[in-house]
Design a protein around this motif. Sequence first.
Motif, short mmCIF file in Angstrom:
data_model
loop_
_atom_site.label_atom_id
_atom_site.label_comp_id
_atom_site.label_asym_id
_atom_site.label_seq_id
_atom_site.Cartn_x
_atom_site.Cartn_y
_atom_site.Cartn_z
N SER A 87 0.89 -1.41 -0.08
CA SER A 87 0.04 0.06 -0.03
C SER A 87 0.82 1.23 -0.12
N GLN A 88 2.05 1.24 0.30
CA GLN A 88 3.14 2.32 0.36
C GLN A 88 3.71 2.44 -1.08
N LEU A 89 3.55 1.53 -1.98
CA LEU A 89 4.48 1.54 -3.09
C LEU A 89 3.76 2.64 -4.18
N ASP A 90 4.46 3.28 -5.10
CA ASP A 90 4.18 4.17 -6.10
C ASP A 90 3.90 3.32 -7.13
N ARG A 91 2.70 3.33 -7.46
CA ARG A 91 2.03 2.33 -8.70
C ARG A 91 2.62 2.50 -10.05
N GLU A 92 3.15 3.84 -10.22
CA GLU A 92 3.50 4.02 -11.34
C GLU A 92 5.02 3.77 -11.72
N ASN A 93 5.76 3.55 -10.51
CA ASN A 93 7.32 3.24 -10.38
C ASN A 93 7.61 1.42 -10.13
N VAL A 94 6.65 0.74 -9.78
CA VAL A 94 6.75 -0.44 -9.37
C VAL A 94 5.92 -1.50 -10.43
N GLN A 95 6.78 -2.19 -11.30
CA GLN A 95 6.02 -3.16 -12.13
C GLN A 95 5.39 -4.33 -11.66
N PHE A 96 6.04 -4.61 -10.41
CA PHE A 96 5.15 -5.80 -9.90
C PHE A 96 5.84 -6.20 -8.69
N VAL A 97 5.10 -6.97 -7.67
CA VAL A 97 5.72 -7.57 -6.44
C VAL A 97 5.67 -8.99 -6.62
N GLU A 98 6.82 -9.53 -6.70
CA GLU A 98 7.07 -11.04 -6.61
C GLU A 98 6.92 -11.84 -5.40
N GLN A 99 5.97 -12.80 -5.42
CA GLN A 99 6.08 -13.61 -4.52
C GLN A 99 6.08 -13.19 -3.05
N PRO A 100 5.06 -12.19 -2.81
CA PRO A 100 5.09 -11.61 -1.25
C PRO A 100 4.76 -12.39 -0.35
N ILE A 101 4.31 -13.34 -0.29
CA ILE A 101 4.01 -14.44 0.89
C ILE A 101 4.16 -15.79 0.28
N ALA A 102 3.60 -16.56 1.04
CA ALA A 102 4.02 -18.02 1.35
C ALA A 102 3.48 -18.71 -0.29
N ALA A 103 4.31 -19.56 -0.78
CA ALA A 103 3.99 -19.99 -1.96
C ALA A 103 2.59 -20.64 -2.08
N ASP A 104 2.27 -21.35 -0.98
CA ASP A 104 1.08 -21.94 -0.96
C ASP A 104 -0.32 -21.39 -0.61
N ASP A 105 0.05 -20.14 -0.31
CA ASP A 105 -1.05 -19.17 0.12
C ASP A 105 -1.71 -18.38 -1.03
N LEU A 106 -2.57 -19.18 -1.68
CA LEU A 106 -3.08 -18.72 -3.03
C LEU A 106 -4.30 -17.84 -2.79
#
Length: 129
Positions: free
Chosen positions: A62-81
């Motif tokens: 929620s703190q990210l500048d959406r214009e500058n961040v292309q994506f966030v990779e695997q923010p949480i546990a792999a199995d927490d779909l």
Amino acid sequence: MAKKASNLVSEGFNVLKIKLGENVDLDLERLEEINGAFGDRIKLRIDANQGWSRTEALLFMSQLDRENVQFVEQPIAADDLEGMRYLRDNAGVPILADESVHGPESALGLIRRGAADFLNIKLSKCGGF
Ligand SMILES: [Mg+2]
């Protein structure tokens, strides 16, 4: 991290992938330093390597500048779909699944559950071509 980023930007790189996920407070400090140094001159790809809880991921994203961040990779546990779907719906930043992808079945599971915007397919982990 900001100094290393500065060296890379002076070499001509304008997209950086930063590895975070150890500690969300420290991660926010790192992000602030990098944003303070470069503003919108570079784009960021952030890889948390499953390091955050859902709450921490939502706080960070929620703190990210959406214009500058292309994506966030695997923010949480792999199995927490379900959590990844929740973040997609609430954080407003695209999510790249990495450790969640092991092959065709897991890729399809992510797509069906709407748990990621992008899939990172590492050929070496999937048995090559
Ligand atoms: Mg990764």
